[in-house]
Design a protein around this motif. Sequence first.
Motif, PDB file in Angstrom:
ATOM      1  N   GLU A  21      -2.002   9.980 -16.971  1.00 40.72           N
ATOM      2  CA  GLU A  21      -2.744  10.663 -15.905  1.00 40.72           C
ATOM      3  C   GLU A  21      -2.995  12.118 -16.275  1.00 40.72           C
ATOM      4  O   GLU A  21      -4.110  12.636 -16.075  1.00 40.72           O
TER       5      GLU A  21
ATOM      6  N   THR B  66     -10.006   4.707 -10.221  1.00 43.60           N
ATOM      7  CA  THR B  66      -8.875   4.366  -9.360  1.00 43.60           C
ATOM      8  C   THR B  66      -7.633   4.112 -10.199  1.00 43.60           C
ATOM      9  O   THR B  66      -7.623   3.238 -11.075  1.00 43.60           O
TER      10      THR B  66
ATOM     11  N   SER C 297      -3.950   2.782 -10.849  1.00 48.11           N
ATOM     12  CA  SER C 297      -2.947   1.851 -10.341  1.00 48.11           C
ATOM     13  C   SER C 297      -1.563   2.416 -10.652  1.00 48.11           C
ATOM     14  O   SER C 297      -1.379   3.115 -11.649  1.00 48.11           O
ATOM     15  N   ARG C 298      -0.598   2.095  -9.794  1.00 41.87           N
ATOM     16  CA  ARG C 298       0.730   2.707  -9.931  1.00 41.87           C
ATOM     17  C   ARG C 298       1.827   1.653  -9.922  1.00 41.87           C
ATOM     18  O   ARG C 298       1.686   0.585  -9.329  1.00 41.87           O
ATOM     19  N   TYR C 299       2.933   2.008 -10.565  1.00 36.42           N
ATOM     20  CA  TYR C 299       4.090   1.132 -10.567  1.00 36.42           C
ATOM     21  C   TYR C 299       4.732   1.152  -9.188  1.00 36.42           C
ATOM     22  O   TYR C 299       4.792   2.185  -8.514  1.00 36.42           O
TER      23      TYR C 299
ATOM     24  N   GLN D 158       7.162  -4.586 -11.544  1.00 42.46           N
ATOM     25  CA  GLN D 158       6.349  -3.987 -12.584  1.00 42.46           C
ATOM     26  C   GLN D 158       7.081  -2.862 -13.316  1.00 42.46           C
ATOM     27  O   GLN D 158       6.480  -2.146 -14.100  1.00 42.46           O
TER      28      GLN D 158
ATOM     29  N   ALA E 150       1.846   6.520 -12.479  1.00 42.19           N
ATOM     30  CA  ALA E 150       0.589   5.876 -12.844  1.00 42.19           C
ATOM     31  C   ALA E 150       0.854   4.775 -13.870  1.00 42.19           C
ATOM     32  O   ALA E 150       1.617   4.971 -14.818  1.00 42.19           O
TER      33      ALA E 150
ATOM     34  N   THR F  85      -2.098   2.282 -14.893  1.00 41.80           N
ATOM     35  CA  THR F  85      -3.358   2.331 -15.636  1.00 41.80           C
ATOM     36  C   THR F  85      -4.257   3.419 -15.047  1.00 41.80           C
ATOM     37  O   THR F  85      -4.324   3.589 -13.827  1.00 41.80           O
TER      38      THR F  85
ATOM     39  N   PRO G 164      -8.806  -8.004 -13.710  1.00 44.56           N
ATOM     40  CA  PRO G 164      -8.469  -6.847 -12.869  1.00 44.56           C
ATOM     41  C   PRO G 164      -8.711  -7.099 -11.388  1.00 44.56           C
ATOM     42  O   PRO G 164      -7.958  -6.598 -10.534  1.00 44.56           O
ATOM     43  N   ARG G 165      -9.740  -7.875 -11.065  1.00 48.02           N
ATOM     44  CA  ARG G 165     -10.015  -8.171  -9.656  1.00 48.02           C
ATOM     45  C   ARG G 165      -8.910  -9.028  -9.053  1.00 48.02           C
ATOM     46  O   ARG G 165      -8.490  -8.813  -7.901  1.00 48.02           O
TER      47      ARG G 165
ATOM     48  N   ALA H  91      -5.837  -6.967  -8.491  1.00 51.00           N
ATOM     49  CA  ALA H  91      -6.005  -5.966  -7.428  1.00 51.00           C
ATOM     50  C   ALA H  91      -6.067  -6.582  -6.043  1.00 51.00           C
ATOM     51  O   ALA H  91      -6.326  -5.874  -5.057  1.00 51.00           O
TER      52      ALA H  91
ATOM     53  N   SER I 139      -1.408 -11.409  -6.082  1.00 49.01           N
ATOM     54  CA  SER I 139      -1.464 -10.570  -7.289  1.00 49.01           C
ATOM     55  C   SER I 139      -0.223 -10.757  -8.151  1.00 49.01           C
ATOM     56  O   SER I 139      -0.307 -10.756  -9.389  1.00 49.01           O
TER      57      SER I 139
END
Length: 309
Positions: A15, A32, A34-36, A41, A51, A53, A273-274, A277, A284
């Motif tokens: 990030e 956007t 994505s976060r742990y 994860q 962060a 990705t 990715p969809r 998400a 997910s």
Amino acid sequence: MQKITPHLWFDREAEDAARLYASLFPDSAIGTVSRYGKTGQEVHGQPEGQAMTVPFTLAGYDMLGLNGGPHFRFTPAISFFVTLETEEAVNAIWSGLVADGTVLMPLDRYDWSEKYGWLSDRYGVSWQIALGDCAEVGHQAICPSLLFVGAQHGRAEAAMEHYMAVFSTSPAASSTAPTAVDGILRYDGGPDPAGTVKHAQFRLAGETFMAMDSAAAHDFGFTEAVSFMVGCDNQAEVDHYWSGLSAVPDAERCGWLKDRFGVSWQIVPRILPRLLADPDPARSARVMQAMLAMKKIDIEVLKAEHEGR
């Protein structure tokens, strides 16, 4: 839509790096993040909220950062060649990237450019900054550049031909996004064997890449810190790129592969990715667990897990 996206593996700095880069390059943005979290994860030892990705765009060119832990390090074997059309822009971006970094070739005048320099930034990512005409690189200001050294020395042209063969025969190959050689400059003697590649420029699915051989002694090579993510619309594409590129069975995991030259790729269906998400955490999570168990990605299995079938 960009077919091939450079993927940068950081320890925990993705990030911060994206923010720095976006502050320096025009036509840039951070997507956007994505976060742990608390859903299993934490596999890379990252804290909750870190962060995971970070998609970002620099000078209109898409890239993706990942915080994955201290497993891989960036090397100059893959750098990003930046073509800028004013000296002011060269100076500004060089100054922003070299701070707390390492100069590999000083910013100066060379035979190939009125102003050029090579550096590794504070995160270890390697950049070549040059004053030039963007039209000569397909109006793509940032181009991945592959340096073939050590055991891979002398293989730049073979790699270029192999990649072009794979991408030109893809089920999604298009005449509007051509795969072709733009030019090859060869060594004609000296420390590098005559005929090896001094500099080459080629296109894969319309995107500009560069390649070079170097006989100089280097203590680095290709690593997974930089991989190339290929977006696929269907299973036929996934199968094509996987069979055409994968050459190291032990490196196959979660859509990742390593080719015969040591370069890493990710063959990723665009639907993945969809599915990951999905706001329903159970859906997910099922997709994530299925993906982690795969080598080559199977789209139908992912869909089935997503739907709970």
